[in-house]
Enzyme design. Structure first.
Site, mmCIF file in Angstrom:
data_model
loop_
_atom_site.group_PDB
_atom_site.id
_atom_site.type_symbol
_atom_site.label_atom_id
_atom_site.label_comp_id
_atom_site.label_asym_id
_atom_site.label_seq_id
_atom_site.Cartn_x
_atom_site.Cartn_y
_atom_site.Cartn_z
ATOM 1 N N LYS A 288 33.399 -30.245 16.036
ATOM 2 C CA LYS A 288 34.459 -29.984 15.077
ATOM 3 C C LYS A 288 35.375 -28.869 15.571
ATOM 4 C CE LYS A 288 31.070 -30.679 11.411
ATOM 5 N NZ LYS A 288 30.373 -29.982 10.302
ATOM 6 N N GLY A 289 34.908 -28.139 16.581
ATOM 7 C CA GLY A 289 35.569 -26.899 16.969
ATOM 8 C C GLY A 289 37.008 -27.013 17.407
ATOM 9 N N GLU B 193 39.393 -29.421 23.863
ATOM 10 C CA GLU B 193 38.124 -28.752 23.547
ATOM 11 C C GLU B 193 38.392 -27.309 23.119
ATOM 12 O OE1 GLU B 193 35.372 -28.736 22.478
ATOM 13 O OE2 GLU B 193 33.784 -28.974 23.959
ATOM 14 N N ASP B 194 37.509 -26.787 22.281
ATOM 15 C CA ASP B 194 37.675 -25.408 21.825
ATOM 16 C C ASP B 194 37.351 -24.399 22.926
ATOM 17 O OD1 ASP B 194 34.968 -26.068 21.820
ATOM 18 O OD2 ASP B 194 34.590 -25.460 19.746
ATOM 19 N N ASP C 135 31.955 -23.398 28.113
ATOM 20 C CA ASP C 135 30.922 -22.389 28.298
ATOM 21 C C ASP C 135 30.149 -22.759 29.575
ATOM 22 O OD1 ASP C 135 29.336 -20.182 27.488
ATOM 23 O OD2 ASP C 135 27.980 -21.446 26.369
ATOM 24 N N LYS D 157 35.034 -19.410 29.112
ATOM 25 C CA LYS D 157 34.104 -18.325 29.447
ATOM 26 C C LYS D 157 33.607 -18.600 30.856
ATOM 27 C CE LYS D 157 31.741 -17.641 25.106
ATOM 28 N NZ LYS D 157 30.413 -17.630 24.475
ATOM 29 N N PHE E 18 30.343 -13.977 21.909
ATOM 30 C CA PHE E 18 30.291 -15.124 21.004
ATOM 31 C C PHE E 18 31.467 -15.029 20.043
ATOM 32 C CE2 PHE E 18 29.025 -17.829 17.539
ATOM 33 C CZ PHE E 18 28.511 -18.925 18.215
ATOM 34 N N VAL E 19 32.332 -16.042 20.105
ATOM 35 C CA VAL E 19 33.554 -15.989 19.306
ATOM 36 C C VAL E 19 33.513 -16.992 18.158
ATOM 37 C CG1 VAL E 19 35.119 -15.032 21.031
ATOM 38 C CG2 VAL E 19 34.686 -17.489 21.015
ATOM 39 N N ASP F 106 32.736 -21.882 14.969
ATOM 40 C CA ASP F 106 31.872 -21.468 13.857
ATOM 41 C C ASP F 106 30.683 -20.632 14.300
ATOM 42 O OD1 ASP F 106 30.435 -23.635 15.160
ATOM 43 O OD2 ASP F 106 29.148 -23.662 13.399
ATOM 44 N N ARG G 98 35.171 -21.064 10.581
ATOM 45 C CA ARG G 98 36.100 -21.979 11.261
ATOM 46 C C ARG G 98 37.531 -21.766 10.784
ATOM 47 N NH1 ARG G 98 33.207 -25.822 14.163
ATOM 48 N NH2 ARG G 98 31.236 -26.517 13.267
HETATM 49 P P1 5GP Z 1 28.890 -25.998 27.028
HETATM 50 O O1 5GP Z 1 28.341 -27.357 27.151
HETATM 51 O O2 5GP Z 1 30.153 -25.753 27.811
HETATM 52 O O3 5GP Z 1 27.843 -24.946 27.321
HETATM 53 O O4 5GP Z 1 29.148 -25.779 25.483
HETATM 54 C C1 5GP Z 1 30.381 -25.806 24.895
HETATM 55 C C2 5GP Z 1 30.175 -25.740 23.408
HETATM 56 O O5 5GP Z 1 29.335 -24.630 23.054
HETATM 57 C C3 5GP Z 1 31.486 -25.479 22.707
HETATM 58 O O6 5GP Z 1 32.166 -26.676 22.410
HETATM 59 C C4 5GP Z 1 31.026 -24.753 21.457
HETATM 60 O O7 5GP Z 1 30.645 -25.688 20.480
HETATM 61 C C5 5GP Z 1 29.794 -24.000 21.901
HETATM 62 N N1 5GP Z 1 30.124 -22.598 22.224
HETATM 63 C C6 5GP Z 1 30.086 -22.006 23.434
HETATM 64 N N2 5GP Z 1 30.448 -20.717 23.359
HETATM 65 C C7 5GP Z 1 30.728 -20.475 22.052
HETATM 66 C C8 5GP Z 1 31.196 -19.310 21.327
HETATM 67 O O8 5GP Z 1 31.424 -18.213 21.852
HETATM 68 N N3 5GP Z 1 31.389 -19.472 19.988
HETATM 69 C C9 5GP Z 1 31.151 -20.650 19.336
HETATM 70 N N4 5GP Z 1 31.381 -20.677 18.036
HETATM 71 N N5 5GP Z 1 30.725 -21.767 19.994
HETATM 72 C C10 5GP Z 1 30.523 -21.676 21.330
#
Ligand code: 5GP
Length: 179
Positions: free
Chosen positions: A47-48, A102-103, A106, A134, A155-156, A162, A168
């Site tokens: 949902k991000g 994408e939001d 990570d 990140k 962590f944002v 969220d 959100r």
């Molecule tokens: P990845 O597969 O790149 O590790 O994960 C990405 C997902 O992790 C993002 O779409 C988000 O849902 C979650 N995520 C990663 N870092 C953060 C953060 O700092 N804050 C929040 N709210 N979600 C995060």
């Protein structure tokens, strides 16, 4: 400032005006890059990415369709790359230009899985637009074609992101320091 439950509001990392200004710049670049495209398909990862996608699309002049995708990770988190589809696309993307929105990127596991799937389904082109990066956390390489902001390993929340489904609706990106 405090929120409805009298907890301190997340400290501002990127304010609403800065987000909106950056989105206008990204939209202008996307307009230029896809000027010759029949119709771009913008795919939001639920949902991000919802707030980001909606604001970005409002600024685009090119023809664009919108669709959504939702994933869930097996076990705790996406580490290891075991990602399953919770909500699939409604539109066919075969032969189409696709922009995945994408939001935050990570570790990169979630996005790599989604990008591979979109290519497997025969999209003509697949690019990635992410609001936040990140980079220090990256475990698998994911090229970001359009990036809003690089951030540190914090962590944002806010602007779609969220903590336990809260925050959100904040119009800015804030740092969540725990409760
Ligand atoms: P990845 O597969 O790149 O590790 O994960 C990405 C997902 O992790 C993002 O779409 C988000 O849902 C979650 N995520 C990663 N870092 C953060 C953060 O700092 N804050 C929040 N709210 N979600 C995060």
């Amino acid at each position: 400032m405090t929120d409805q439950n009298s907890k301190p509001s997340p400290r501002t990392l990127i304010d609403a005006e800065t987000i909106q200004a950056r989105i206008r710049e990204l939209a202008a670049r996307i307009d230029r890059d896809y000027a010759a495209s029949d119709c771009l398909i913008a795919i939001g990862v639920l949902k991000g990415s919802v707030f980001f996608l909606v604001d970005l699309l409002k600024h685009l002049q090119i023809p664009v369709k919108m669709d959504f995708f939702q994933t869930a990770s097996y076990g705790s988190g996406s580490v290891g790359g075991e990602v399953r589809i919770r909500k699939d696309l409604d539109l066919s993307i075969r032969g189409r230009d696709v922009l995945l929105i994408e939001d935050i990127v990570d570790t990169g596991y979630t996005l790599r899985t989604i990008l591979d799937l979109l290519r497997f389904r025969g999209a003509k082109s697949v690019k990635l637009c992410a609001l936040l990066d990140k980079a220090s956390r990256r475990e698998v390489e994911v090229p970001i074609d359009y990036l809003g902001f690089s951030i540190e390993d914090v962590f944002v929340v806010g602007y779609g992101l969220d903590y336990d489904e809260r925050y959100r609706n904040l119009p800015y990106i804030g740092v969540y320091d725990g409760e």
